[in-house]
Structures are given as C-alpha cells and as structure tokens.
Design a protein around this motif. Structure first.
Motif, PDB file in Angstrom:
ATOM      1  N   ALA A 112       0.833  -1.202   0.000  1.00 23.83           N
ATOM      2  CA  ALA A 112       0.000   0.000   0.000  1.00 23.83           C
ATOM      3  C   ALA A 112       0.869   1.254   0.000  1.00 23.83           C
ATOM      4  CB  ALA A 112      -0.931  -0.003   1.203  1.00 23.83           C
ATOM      5  N   CYS A 113       1.956   1.227   0.741  1.00 22.43           N
ATOM      6  CA  CYS A 113       2.851   2.385   0.776  1.00 22.43           C
ATOM      7  C   CYS A 113       3.493   2.602  -0.586  1.00 22.43           C
ATOM      8  CB  CYS A 113       3.921   2.192   1.844  1.00 22.43           C
ATOM      9  SG  CYS A 113       5.068   3.580   1.991  1.00 22.43           S
ATOM     10  N   LYS A 114       3.927   1.516  -1.231  1.00 21.47           N
ATOM     11  CA  LYS A 114       4.535   1.651  -2.558  1.00 21.47           C
ATOM     12  C   LYS A 114       3.539   2.194  -3.568  1.00 21.47           C
ATOM     13  CE  LYS A 114       8.140  -1.860  -2.347  1.00 21.47           C
ATOM     14  NZ  LYS A 114       8.613  -3.119  -2.936  1.00 21.47           N
ATOM     15  N   LEU A 115       2.309   1.729  -3.474  1.00 23.41           N
ATOM     16  CA  LEU A 115       1.278   2.202  -4.389  1.00 23.41           C
ATOM     17  C   LEU A 115       0.953   3.670  -4.137  1.00 23.41           C
ATOM     18  CD1 LEU A 115      -0.607   1.135  -6.618  1.00 23.41           C
ATOM     19  CD2 LEU A 115      -2.304   0.751  -4.845  1.00 23.41           C
ATOM     20  N   ARG A 116       0.928   4.057  -2.872  1.00 25.77           N
ATOM     21  CA  ARG A 116       0.603   5.436  -2.515  1.00 25.77           C
ATOM     22  C   ARG A 116       1.725   6.399  -2.882  1.00 25.77           C
ATOM     23  NH1 ARG A 116      -0.032   4.577   2.674  1.00 25.77           N
ATOM     24  NH2 ARG A 116       2.105   5.108   3.178  1.00 25.77           N
ATOM     25  N   GLU A 117       2.966   5.984  -2.679  1.00 26.19           N
ATOM     26  CA  GLU A 117       4.096   6.892  -2.869  1.00 26.19           C
ATOM     27  C   GLU A 117       4.590   6.951  -4.308  1.00 26.19           C
ATOM     28  OE1 GLU A 117       5.087   8.990  -0.660  1.00 26.19           O
ATOM     29  OE2 GLU A 117       3.820   8.163   0.913  1.00 26.19           O
ATOM     30  N   GLY A 118       4.375   5.892  -5.061  1.00 26.14           N
ATOM     31  CA  GLY A 118       4.794   5.904  -6.460  1.00 26.14           C
ATOM     32  C   GLY A 118       6.306   5.916  -6.609  1.00 26.14           C
ATOM     33  N   PRO A 119       6.841   6.885  -7.349  1.00 26.40           N
ATOM     34  CA  PRO A 119       8.295   6.890  -7.586  1.00 26.40           C
ATOM     35  C   PRO A 119       9.124   7.215  -6.344  1.00 26.40           C
ATOM     36  CG  PRO A 119       7.199   8.669  -8.803  1.00 26.40           C
ATOM     37  CD  PRO A 119       6.150   7.888  -8.123  1.00 26.40           C
ATOM     38  N   ASN A 120       8.512   7.781  -5.323  1.00 26.48           N
ATOM     39  CA  ASN A 120       9.239   8.121  -4.100  1.00 26.48           C
ATOM     40  C   ASN A 120       9.204   6.999  -3.075  1.00 26.48           C
ATOM     41  OD1 ASN A 120       9.680  10.639  -5.194  1.00 26.48           O
ATOM     42  ND2 ASN A 120       7.847  11.510  -4.243  1.00 26.48           N
ATOM     43  N   GLN A 123      12.323   6.270  -0.700  1.00 24.93           N
ATOM     44  CA  GLN A 123      12.561   7.207   0.401  1.00 24.93           C
ATOM     45  C   GLN A 123      11.487   7.079   1.467  1.00 24.93           C
ATOM     46  OE1 GLN A 123      12.285  10.785  -1.837  1.00 24.93           O
ATOM     47  NE2 GLN A 123      14.501  11.051  -1.995  1.00 24.93           N
ATOM     48  N   ASN A 124      10.229   7.125   1.033  1.00 26.99           N
ATOM     49  CA  ASN A 124       9.132   7.260   1.980  1.00 26.99           C
ATOM     50  C   ASN A 124       8.663   5.937   2.579  1.00 26.99           C
ATOM     51  OD1 ASN A 124       9.281   9.921   1.281  1.00 26.99           O
ATOM     52  ND2 ASN A 124       7.538   9.869  -0.103  1.00 26.99           N
ATOM     53  N   CYS A 125       9.034   4.823   1.995  1.00 27.68           N
ATOM     54  CA  CYS A 125       8.595   3.519   2.521  1.00 27.68           C
ATOM     55  C   CYS A 125       9.749   2.751   3.144  1.00 27.68           C
ATOM     56  CB  CYS A 125       7.961   2.696   1.406  1.00 27.68           C
ATOM     57  SG  CYS A 125       6.486   3.435   0.703  1.00 27.68           S
ATOM     58  N   ALA A 126      10.813   3.441   3.522  1.00 26.34           N
ATOM     59  CA  ALA A 126      11.976   2.760   4.091  1.00 26.34           C
ATOM     60  C   ALA A 126      11.630   2.113   5.428  1.00 26.34           C
ATOM     61  CB  ALA A 126      13.127   3.750   4.259  1.00 26.34           C
ATOM     62  N   LYS A 127      10.781   2.775   6.221  1.00 21.27           N
ATOM     63  CA  LYS A 127      10.413   2.220   7.522  1.00 21.27           C
ATOM     64  C   LYS A 127       9.640   0.915   7.347  1.00 21.27           C
ATOM     65  CE  LYS A 127       6.976   3.835   9.803  1.00 21.27           C
ATOM     66  NZ  LYS A 127       5.998   4.637  10.521  1.00 21.27           N
ATOM     67  N   GLU A 128       8.700   0.896   6.410  1.00 19.87           N
ATOM     68  CA  GLU A 128       7.922  -0.318   6.162  1.00 19.87           C
ATOM     69  C   GLU A 128       8.804  -1.428   5.599  1.00 19.87           C
ATOM     70  OE1 GLU A 128       6.876   2.698   5.390  1.00 19.87           O
ATOM     71  OE2 GLU A 128       4.887   2.929   6.271  1.00 19.87           O
ATOM     72  N   MET A 129       9.754  -1.052   4.752  1.00 17.64           N
ATOM     73  CA  MET A 129      10.666  -2.043   4.177  1.00 17.64           C
ATOM     74  C   MET A 129      11.538  -2.662   5.269  1.00 17.64           C
ATOM     75  SD  MET A 129      11.629  -3.679   1.566  1.00 17.64           S
ATOM     76  CE  MET A 129      11.565  -2.960  -0.034  1.00 17.64           C
ATOM     77  N   GLU A 130      12.040  -1.838   6.170  1.00 14.94           N
ATOM     78  CA  GLU A 130      12.859  -2.348   7.275  1.00 14.94           C
ATOM     79  C   GLU A 130      12.031  -3.261   8.187  1.00 14.94           C
ATOM     80  OE1 GLU A 130      15.976  -3.261   9.585  1.00 14.94           O
ATOM     81  OE2 GLU A 130      16.073  -2.144   7.709  1.00 14.94           O
ATOM     82  N   GLN A 131      10.802  -2.881   8.432  1.00 14.67           N
ATOM     83  CA  GLN A 131       9.924  -3.709   9.264  1.00 14.67           C
ATOM     84  C   GLN A 131       9.659  -5.057   8.592  1.00 14.67           C
ATOM     85  OE1 GLN A 131       6.022  -2.084   9.943  1.00 14.67           O
ATOM     86  NE2 GLN A 131       5.806  -3.159  11.883  1.00 14.67           N
ATOM     87  N   LEU A 132       9.449  -5.053   7.275  1.00 12.16           N
ATOM     88  CA  LEU A 132       9.237  -6.309   6.555  1.00 12.16           C
ATOM     89  C   LEU A 132      10.483  -7.190   6.620  1.00 12.16           C
ATOM     90  CD1 LEU A 132       7.433  -8.072   4.752  1.00 12.16           C
ATOM     91  CD2 LEU A 132       8.440  -6.904   2.792  1.00 12.16           C
ATOM     92  N   VAL A 133      11.654  -6.587   6.499  1.00 16.21           N
ATOM     93  CA  VAL A 133      12.900  -7.360   6.573  1.00 16.21           C
ATOM     94  C   VAL A 133      13.036  -8.009   7.943  1.00 16.21           C
ATOM     95  CG1 VAL A 133      15.421  -7.143   6.615  1.00 16.21           C
ATOM     96  CG2 VAL A 133      14.106  -6.066   4.795  1.00 16.21           C
ATOM     97  N   GLN A 134      12.727  -7.272   9.009  1.00 13.98           N
ATOM     98  CA  GLN A 134      12.828  -7.822  10.363  1.00 13.98           C
ATOM     99  C   GLN A 134      11.827  -8.949  10.588  1.00 13.98           C
ATOM    100  OE1 GLN A 134      12.266  -4.483  12.932  1.00 13.98           O
ATOM    101  NE2 GLN A 134      14.337  -3.674  12.633  1.00 13.98           N
ATOM    102  N   VAL A 135      10.599  -8.737  10.134  1.00 13.65           N
ATOM    103  CA  VAL A 135       9.553  -9.734  10.362  1.00 13.65           C
ATOM    104  C   VAL A 135       9.848 -11.007   9.574  1.00 13.65           C
ATOM    105  CG1 VAL A 135       7.115 -10.214   9.920  1.00 13.65           C
ATOM    106  CG2 VAL A 135       7.769  -8.094  10.999  1.00 13.65           C
ATOM    107  N   THR A 136      10.244 -10.869   8.325  1.00  9.96           N
ATOM    108  CA  THR A 136      10.531 -12.063   7.533  1.00  9.96           C
ATOM    109  C   THR A 136      11.774 -12.790   8.044  1.00  9.96           C
ATOM    110  OG1 THR A 136      11.685 -10.680   5.927  1.00  9.96           O
ATOM    111  CG2 THR A 136       9.416 -11.297   5.417  1.00  9.96           C
TER     112      THR A 136
END
Length: 175
Positions: A112-120, A123-136
């Motif tokens: 959802a963050c990637k879809l909302r932010e588009g080309p950015n 930068q803007n979804c780094a927190k969600e990406m880090e959380q996904l890396v930790q959870v997986t």
C-alpha cells in the motif's frame, strides 16, 4: 396533485375497500387449509425454533473470537505426557498461523505504501521495508526450512541447533 385540481376529473379514491358479497353459504376451503397448515405444521415448527433460539441465547458462543489459553512449550512437557505433546503441537500451529498473518499484514502495508508513494517509494517507505525485513527474518529463523510437514518438535530441534552453533561461534571468537 396540484391544489386547484378539478374534483370531477380527479376523483378521490374510496377510503374503505368494499366487502365482497358472499354468493354461497359454504365455508371457503382456502381459509380452512390455511388454518390446518397453521396449527398442524407452522405452529410446532415455530415453537421448536423459538425454543432452540432461547436455549442458544443463554449460551452465547462466539466462534470467531475464540481465545485459547497458553499451554506449556514442548520443552516443558514431561516424558510420556502425550496430552501435553498434543497441546504444545496445537499451540505451535496456532502461533505459526499468527506469524504468517503478521508477515502478510506487513507485506500488505508495504504494498500500500509503494502504491501510494509511487516513484518516491524508496525514500518514503523505508520504515515499512525495514519492518518487513525484520519480520521475515524472524519468521525464517523460526519456521524456515521446516517444510510443509514441520511440527513443534522439528522446530524446537532447529532452534536448539541454531543456539548450539551460536555458542560455538562465540567460543571460537573468544579464543
């Protein structure tokens, strides 16, 4: 209708429905069959249904919010306690399903963050990406390489082997 309408052209409907005049003195068979159906079939079924609903209202059971008590881990079960083994296995399966849902929710948030932010998105979804890396990573550490037929015992053995490898690595690093 408009206020100044002609009362002769637009007549008001009758206020009461006229009663049909009976031509015969015989009773109507439809009303007889309706009464027989009502007393012979509908009334007992309605009574039984209302009785069942009253019984169910006393004992509300919400199956979609069932809460299980935490049971001892497989490592805490005594030898030969098969009931404890079974409960620990069921608890492990529930925990695995919960962990799978957590990973799915975090993936959905990242999407959802990637879809909302588009080309950015980088930068803007780094927190969600880090959380996904930790959870997986946590999910993979616990359940990875168990396969479809994995169970609580193989998961426990995997954790035990990982802890032994970490201790060996720590001992080698300190020497």
């Amino acid at each position: 209708m408009p206020e100044d309408s002609d009362s002769e052209v637009y007549k008001a409907p009758p206020t009461r429905t006229p009663v049909s005049e009976r031509i015969t003195s015989l009773p109507n068979p439809v009303t007889f069959f309706q009464a027989v159906f009502g007393y012979a079939i509908d009334a007992p079924v309605t009574f039984v249904r209302e009785w069942i609903e009253r019984q169910q209202a006393k004992n509300k059971f919400y199956y979609y919010h069932q809460k299980f008590r935490r049971v001892p881990d497989l490592s805490e079960c005594l030898e030969g306690d098969y009931l404890c083994f079974y409960e620990a296995e069921a608890q492990w399966r529930r925990d695995r399903l919960v962990d799978q849902e957590i990973v799915a929710i975090v993936q959905e948030r990242l999407g959802a963050c990637k879809l909302r932010e588009g080309p950015n998105q980088f930068q803007n979804c780094a927190k969600e990406m880090e959380q996904l890396v930790q959870v997986t990573k946590a999910y993979q550490d616990r359940y990875g390489d168990l396969g479809v037929h994995g169970n609580a015992r193989t998961c426990l053995m995997k954790q035990k082997h990982r802890m032994m490898e970490e201790r060996k690595a720590q001992a080698n690093a300190s020497q």
